[in-house]
Design a protein around this motif. Structure first.
Motif, short mmCIF file in Angstrom:
data_model
loop_
_atom_site.label_atom_id
_atom_site.label_comp_id
_atom_site.label_asym_id
_atom_site.label_seq_id
_atom_site.Cartn_x
_atom_site.Cartn_y
_atom_site.Cartn_z
N LYS A 1 -5.52 -4.13 -4.83
CA LYS A 1 -6.24 -3.67 -5.03
C LYS A 1 -6.24 -2.54 -7.12
N LEU A 2 -5.54 -1.88 -7.04
CA LEU A 2 -5.04 -0.65 -8.32
C LEU A 2 -4.28 -1.82 -8.91
N THR A 3 -4.88 -1.98 -10.20
CA THR A 3 -4.01 -2.74 -11.26
C THR A 3 -2.72 -2.04 -11.82
N MET A 4 -2.41 -0.93 -11.51
CA MET A 4 -1.11 -0.09 -12.13
C MET A 4 0.12 -0.87 -11.24
N PHE A 5 -0.32 -1.07 -9.87
CA PHE A 5 0.82 -2.56 -9.20
C PHE A 5 0.78 -3.80 -10.32
N GLN A 6 -0.17 -4.40 -11.01
CA GLN A 6 -0.09 -5.30 -11.32
C GLN A 6 0.89 -6.22 -12.03
N ASP A 7 1.25 -5.28 -13.01
CA ASP A 7 2.56 -5.48 -13.90
C ASP A 7 3.58 -5.38 -13.62
N ASP B 1 -10.12 6.57 -5.93
CA ASP B 1 -10.17 7.19 -4.92
C ASP B 1 -8.67 7.50 -4.31
N LEU B 2 -8.42 5.46 -4.00
CA LEU B 2 -7.08 5.24 -3.70
C LEU B 2 -5.74 5.91 -4.73
N VAL B 3 -6.14 6.62 -5.35
CA VAL B 3 -5.17 6.47 -7.06
C VAL B 3 -5.02 7.73 -6.03
N LEU C 1 -14.62 4.35 3.75
CA LEU C 1 -13.43 5.31 3.97
C LEU C 1 -13.29 5.96 2.63
N THR C 2 -12.63 7.33 3.10
CA THR C 2 -12.88 8.01 1.40
C THR C 2 -11.28 8.86 1.71
N CYS C 3 -11.25 9.09 1.39
CA CYS C 3 -9.77 10.55 0.71
C CYS C 3 -9.78 11.50 2.02
N ASP C 4 -10.66 12.11 1.49
CA ASP C 4 -11.24 13.43 2.09
C ASP C 4 -10.58 12.73 3.76
N VAL C 5 -11.22 11.79 4.10
CA VAL C 5 -11.60 11.24 5.70
C VAL C 5 -10.12 10.86 5.93
N LEU C 6 -9.50 9.41 5.25
CA LEU C 6 -7.75 9.78 5.58
C LEU C 6 -7.33 11.60 5.81
N SER D 1 -7.02 -0.28 9.40
CA SER D 1 -6.39 -1.65 8.87
C SER D 1 -6.38 -1.84 7.29
N SER D 2 -5.91 -2.83 6.87
CA SER D 2 -5.91 -3.10 5.59
C SER D 2 -6.55 -3.74 4.82
N GLN D 3 -8.02 -3.73 5.30
CA GLN D 3 -9.33 -4.11 4.86
C GLN D 3 -10.39 -3.47 4.78
N HIS D 4 -9.90 -1.76 4.86
CA HIS D 4 -10.49 -0.38 4.85
C HIS D 4 -9.83 0.23 3.56
N VAL D 5 -8.59 -0.15 3.03
CA VAL D 5 -7.71 0.18 2.42
C VAL D 5 -8.48 -0.70 1.03
N SER D 6 -8.74 -2.11 1.48
CA SER D 6 -9.20 -3.25 0.04
C SER D 6 -10.98 -2.20 0.29
N SER D 7 -11.77 -1.82 0.67
CA SER D 7 -12.73 -1.35 1.03
C SER D 7 -13.30 0.01 0.24
N MET D 8 -11.89 0.90 -0.25
CA MET D 8 -11.85 2.45 -0.86
C MET D 8 -12.32 1.89 -1.96
N ASN D 9 -12.83 2.87 -2.92
CA ASN D 9 -13.12 3.11 -3.94
C ASN D 9 -11.87 2.52 -5.17
#
Length: 395
Positions: free
Chosen positions: A125-131, A97-99, A70-75, A86-94
């Motif tokens: 998926k996003l490094t911005m939430f790691q720290d 694109d997720l940001v 999926l892409t953000c445009d589709v969502l 599902s969460s799998q769709h989110v994990s497979s997104m770029n």
């Protein structure tokens, strides 16, 4: 002569009709005969019924949703239908694109159970939430994540920046949290990091913004931050809609504020609108205060208050008060809280107030039957009754 011929003809037609109708009524077909009739139906051989049907081959070429990236445009284009992913769709997104799609994801009306899995996939998926030390979720990001905020509180509250500068975002959290969500840790952090104390208590704006987070306060913090100075501002709009049990000490403090001369005064003077406006806070009234409320005022008692009633509060209500209780409010009764009751009359009064809620009706009737059986067993085991029975048998 002509009249006789017409009459005869009419009789003949009538006989034919009645005979035909009798045949139709009495004729029956077996399943095999009906199947043969349908199979040999000449109408099915005509192409008229299939020539103008839409082609369905195109639907066979639609890929399975699990195989689509999926892409953000589709969502964005999917709107609320995107809650089916599902969460799998989110994990497979770029990742980039997720940001860009955080606001879209945050405003999707996720089912309660799905939001946690979507947030986990987003966080991993996003490094911005790691720290967590960076406290990346600040005001703007809270506004973007919106419907995912309860999941963030449940899973990673340490990522949230609770400084007063982010009060706009925190107000969303306070609005969206439910009774099941944890509040104590985040509330304690807010009070600590913003140096709130008896000398610098919460302002009316802060308390109103934090809403459900207030349920995380200790009894001492309730006394410090909710007082006669701000109760009038907070009561009907914010405190009345809270959903949480409180300690006896906190309940005594809040009920004393409610019944002060500056507020509603003695519960014996309350009206239906008074009871309705206090909402959840009615659950803090003592049994003695509750029983003094005029019966007609009980129409304003809400489910938000009743669900936190103790057994003593339920049993303090009179029959007249229970008569005015709305079926919706009465449906929140917990049978477990009435186990100490020994009065069948009181149980019948509460049963009548419950209305037609099938689950509560079943629980109440089971409890009443158990009480009757216990009473019968207790009577049968009395020594005096046994002696009298034996004497009667001997005579």
């Amino acid at each position: 002569m002509d009249e006789v011929e017409v009459s005869t003809e009419a009789v003949t037609i009538s006989e034919d009709i009645s005979t035909t109708e009798a045949v139709e009524v009495t004729t029956t077909m077996t399943d095999d005969e009906l199947a043969d009739l349908i199979a040999n139906n000449e109408l099915l051989k005509l192409t008229t019924f299939t020539d103008y049907e839409p082609e369905t081959v195109v639907f066979d070429r639609i890929p399975a949703l699990d195989s689509v990236i999926l892409t953000c445009d589709v969502l964005t284009a999917s709107g609320s239908a995107a809650s089916a992913i599902s969460s799998q769709h989110v994990s497979s997104m770029n990742s980039s694109d997720l940001v860009n799609c955080l606001e879209t994801l945050g405003h999707i009306p996720w089912p309660h159970g799905a939001s946690t899995f979507i947030w986990r996939a987003l966080r991993d998926k996003l490094t911005m939430f790691q720290d967590a030390s960076l406290k990346p979720i600040k005001r703007d990001l809270m506004i973007q994540l919106k419907n995912l905020l309860p999941a963030v509180v449940r899973e990673d509250s340490d990522l949230i920046d609770v400084t007063e500068d982010n009060i706009d975002g925190l107000s969303l959290i306070g609005k969206l949290l439910s009774e099941e969500d944890p509040t104590a840790t985040l509330m304690e952090r807010y009070l600590t990091e913003n140096r709130k104390s008896a000398e610098t208590p919460l302002t009316g704006t802060e308390a109103a913004s934090l809403r459900q987070l207030l349920c995380g306060m200790t009894p001492g913090q309730w006394r410090t931050h909710v007082s006669g100075h701000n109760i009038r501002v907070l009561l009907t709009e914010y405190l009345s809609g809270l959903q949480c049990p409180v300690s006896d000490d906190t309940a005594q403090h809040l009920s004393s504020l409610l019944t002060s001369d500056d507020m509603y005064g003695s519960p014996s003077t309350w009206s239906t609108s008074d009871m309705l406006s206090v909402g959840w806070l009615a659950s803090t009234l003592t049994p003695d205060q509750l029983v003094s409320v005029p019966a007609h005022a009980m129409e304003g008692l809400t489910g938000d208050a009743v669900k936190y009633f103790s057994g003593a509060q339920w049993l303090s209500l009179t029959g007249d008060q229970l008569t005015y209780l709305s079926p919706h409010a009465a449906s929140f009764i917990s049978v477990d809280k009435l186990m100490t009751n020994k009065s069948m009359t009181k149980m019948r009064e509460i049963r009548a107030a419950v209305g037609e809620d099938p689950a509560v009706m079943e629980d109440m009737e089971k409890m009443m039957n158990d009480m009757m059986n216990d009473d019968s067993a207790a009577i049968a085991s009395k020594p005096s009754l046994i002696i009298m029975t034996v004497l009667v048998l001997i005579k």
